[in-house]
Design a protein around this motif. Structure first.
Motif, PDB file in Angstrom:
ATOM      1  N   VAL A   1       0.838  -1.202   0.000  1.00  0.00           N
ATOM      2  CA  VAL A   1       0.000   0.000   0.000  1.00  0.00           C
ATOM      3  C   VAL A   1       0.871   1.250   0.000  1.00  0.00           C
ATOM      4  N   VAL A   2       0.527   2.189  -0.864  1.00  0.00           N
ATOM      5  CA  VAL A   2       1.120   3.525  -0.857  1.00  0.00           C
ATOM      6  C   VAL A   2      -0.025   4.499  -0.615  1.00  0.00           C
ATOM      7  N   VAL A   3       0.121   5.368   0.377  1.00  0.00           N
ATOM      8  CA  VAL A   3      -0.918   6.333   0.707  1.00  0.00           C
ATOM      9  C   VAL A   3      -0.408   7.733   0.393  1.00  0.00           C
ATOM     10  N   VAL A   4      -1.149   8.452  -0.440  1.00  0.00           N
ATOM     11  CA  VAL A   4      -0.785   9.818  -0.828  1.00  0.00           C
ATOM     12  C   VAL A   4      -1.763  10.767  -0.153  1.00  0.00           C
ATOM     13  N   LYS A   5      -1.243  11.695   0.656  1.00  0.00           N
ATOM     14  CA  LYS A   5      -2.093  12.677   1.333  1.00  0.00           C
ATOM     15  C   LYS A   5      -1.505  14.084   1.190  1.00  0.00           C
ATOM     16  N   ASN A   6      -0.988  14.336   0.023  1.00  0.00           N
ATOM     17  CA  ASN A   6      -0.393  15.624  -0.328  1.00  0.00           C
ATOM     18  C   ASN A   6      -1.196  16.179  -1.502  1.00  0.00           C
ATOM     19  N   LYS A   7      -1.816  17.343  -1.308  1.00  0.00           N
ATOM     20  CA  LYS A   7      -2.755  17.857  -2.311  1.00  0.00           C
ATOM     21  C   LYS A   7      -2.083  18.121  -3.660  1.00  0.00           C
ATOM     22  N   ALA A   8      -0.827  18.576  -3.657  1.00  0.00           N
ATOM     23  CA  ALA A   8      -0.145  18.815  -4.931  1.00  0.00           C
ATOM     24  C   ALA A   8       0.050  17.496  -5.676  1.00  0.00           C
ATOM     25  N   LYS A   9       0.445  16.461  -4.937  1.00  0.00           N
ATOM     26  CA  LYS A   9       0.629  15.149  -5.561  1.00  0.00           C
ATOM     27  C   LYS A   9      -0.725  14.547  -5.963  1.00  0.00           C
ATOM     28  N   GLN A  10      -1.753  14.790  -5.152  1.00  0.00           N
ATOM     29  CA  GLN A  10      -3.085  14.297  -5.506  1.00  0.00           C
ATOM     30  C   GLN A  10      -3.592  14.970  -6.780  1.00  0.00           C
ATOM     31  N   LYS A  11      -3.242  16.223  -6.955  1.00  0.00           N
ATOM     32  CA  LYS A  11      -3.638  16.925  -8.180  1.00  0.00           C
ATOM     33  C   LYS A  11      -3.010  16.255  -9.394  1.00  0.00           C
ATOM     34  N   GLU A  12      -1.758  15.835  -9.259  1.00  0.00           N
ATOM     35  CA  GLU A  12      -1.097  15.127 -10.358  1.00  0.00           C
ATOM     36  C   GLU A  12      -1.746  13.764 -10.578  1.00  0.00           C
ATOM     37  N   LEU A  13      -2.071  13.067  -9.480  1.00  0.00           N
ATOM     38  CA  LEU A  13      -2.759  11.778  -9.619  1.00  0.00           C
ATOM     39  C   LEU A  13      -4.108  11.959 -10.304  1.00  0.00           C
ATOM     40  N   LYS A  14      -4.767  13.066 -10.031  1.00  0.00           N
ATOM     41  CA  LYS A  14      -6.050  13.358 -10.685  1.00  0.00           C
ATOM     42  C   LYS A  14      -5.873  13.427 -12.199  1.00  0.00           C
ATOM     43  N   GLN A  15      -4.787  14.047 -12.651  1.00  0.00           N
ATOM     44  CA  GLN A  15      -4.542  14.148 -14.091  1.00  0.00           C
ATOM     45  C   GLN A  15      -4.354  12.765 -14.719  1.00  0.00           C
ATOM     46  N   LEU A  16      -3.861  11.839 -13.921  1.00  0.00           N
ATOM     47  CA  LEU A  16      -3.617  10.473 -14.399  1.00  0.00           C
ATOM     48  C   LEU A  16      -4.813   9.560 -14.156  1.00  0.00           C
ATOM     49  N   SER A  17      -5.908  10.159 -13.690  1.00  0.00           N
ATOM     50  CA  SER A  17      -7.111   9.390 -13.344  1.00  0.00           C
ATOM     51  C   SER A  17      -8.337   9.968 -14.030  1.00  0.00           C
ATOM     52  N   ALA A  18      -8.161  10.328 -15.304  1.00  0.00           N
ATOM     53  CA  ALA A  18      -9.266  10.863 -16.115  1.00  0.00           C
ATOM     54  C   ALA A  18      -9.888  12.089 -15.477  1.00  0.00           C
TER      55      ALA A  18
END
Length: 204
Positions: free
Chosen positions: A49-66
């Motif tokens: 498990v990798v847990v991301v709780k950083n909004k800047a990184k989550q924003k990048e994950l959003k771009q990779l999640s349609a």
């Protein structure tokens, strides 16, 4: 029993989260500890498990999640992987002896039987086995999340190859699920399911 069943039935896939809600590392670890009681084939526990709780990184994950907004607004994004290297008989023996679940002699005999089983069913230590084992872990995690007052939404419609590169996880880890978790600001859709009669046959 009815309260427990009502709780289980109450899970919804939530996509609208309070972006200001924070989740402590202690709570995250406790959720995962409870989730880890999920069963897995021969107790190999191949989840990673990798847990991301950083909004800047989550924003990048959003771009990779349609561009799905819940990835950015979640309090944390849990990325669940399966590790085929976890199906390691030497590790299995050492772990079960260390935890007092078997003597060395018992562990050796059981390990030999597991090896014979894998020879007959090699798919159970490949992606097929990982999807089953990590899927069981994921369901446990979704209910543990709810026990802590949060909600989640399981996601597969994401660019896992790009995500693996972005967060730099081992190449051999197989992506199984993305799970944004947070405080709901809007309830998920109500469940509509087939009747039991439509999918069940009881042989007496």
């Amino acid at each position: 029993m009815n309260d427990y069943l009502h709780f289980l039935d109450g899970r919804r896939s939530v996509r609208q989260f309070d972006a200001k809600e924070e989740m402590s590392n202690a709570v995250i670890r406790e959720m995962l500890a409870h989730a880890s009681y999920a069963p897995s084939g021969n107790n190999f526990q191949p989840w990673r498990v990798v847990v991301v709780k950083n909004k800047a990184k989550q924003k990048e994950l959003k771009q990779l999640s349609a561009h799905q907004p819940q990835v950015e607004t979640a309090s944390a994004v849990f990325l669940l992987f399966g590790d085929k290297e976890a199906y390691d008989l030497d590790w299995w023996q050492a772990f079960h002896v260390e935890k007092g679940l078997a003597t060395r002699a018992e562990a050796a005999v059981r390990s030999e039987r597991i090896g014979q089983y894998f020879a007959l069913h090699p798919e159970d230590k490949e992606i097929e086995g990982l999807r089953l084992d990590v899927g069981l872990f994921a369901m446990n995690l979704m209910q543990a999340v709810r026990a802590f007052g949060y909600d989640s939404v399981p996601m597969r419609g994401v660019n896992f190859d790009a995500i693996k590169t972005y967060i730099d996880v081992p190449n051999g880890w197989e992506p199984i699920l993305m799970l944004p978790v947070g405080k709901a600001v809007q309830a998920g859709h109500p469940h509509v399911r087939k009747s039991v009669e439509e999918f069940t046959e009881i042989i007496e």
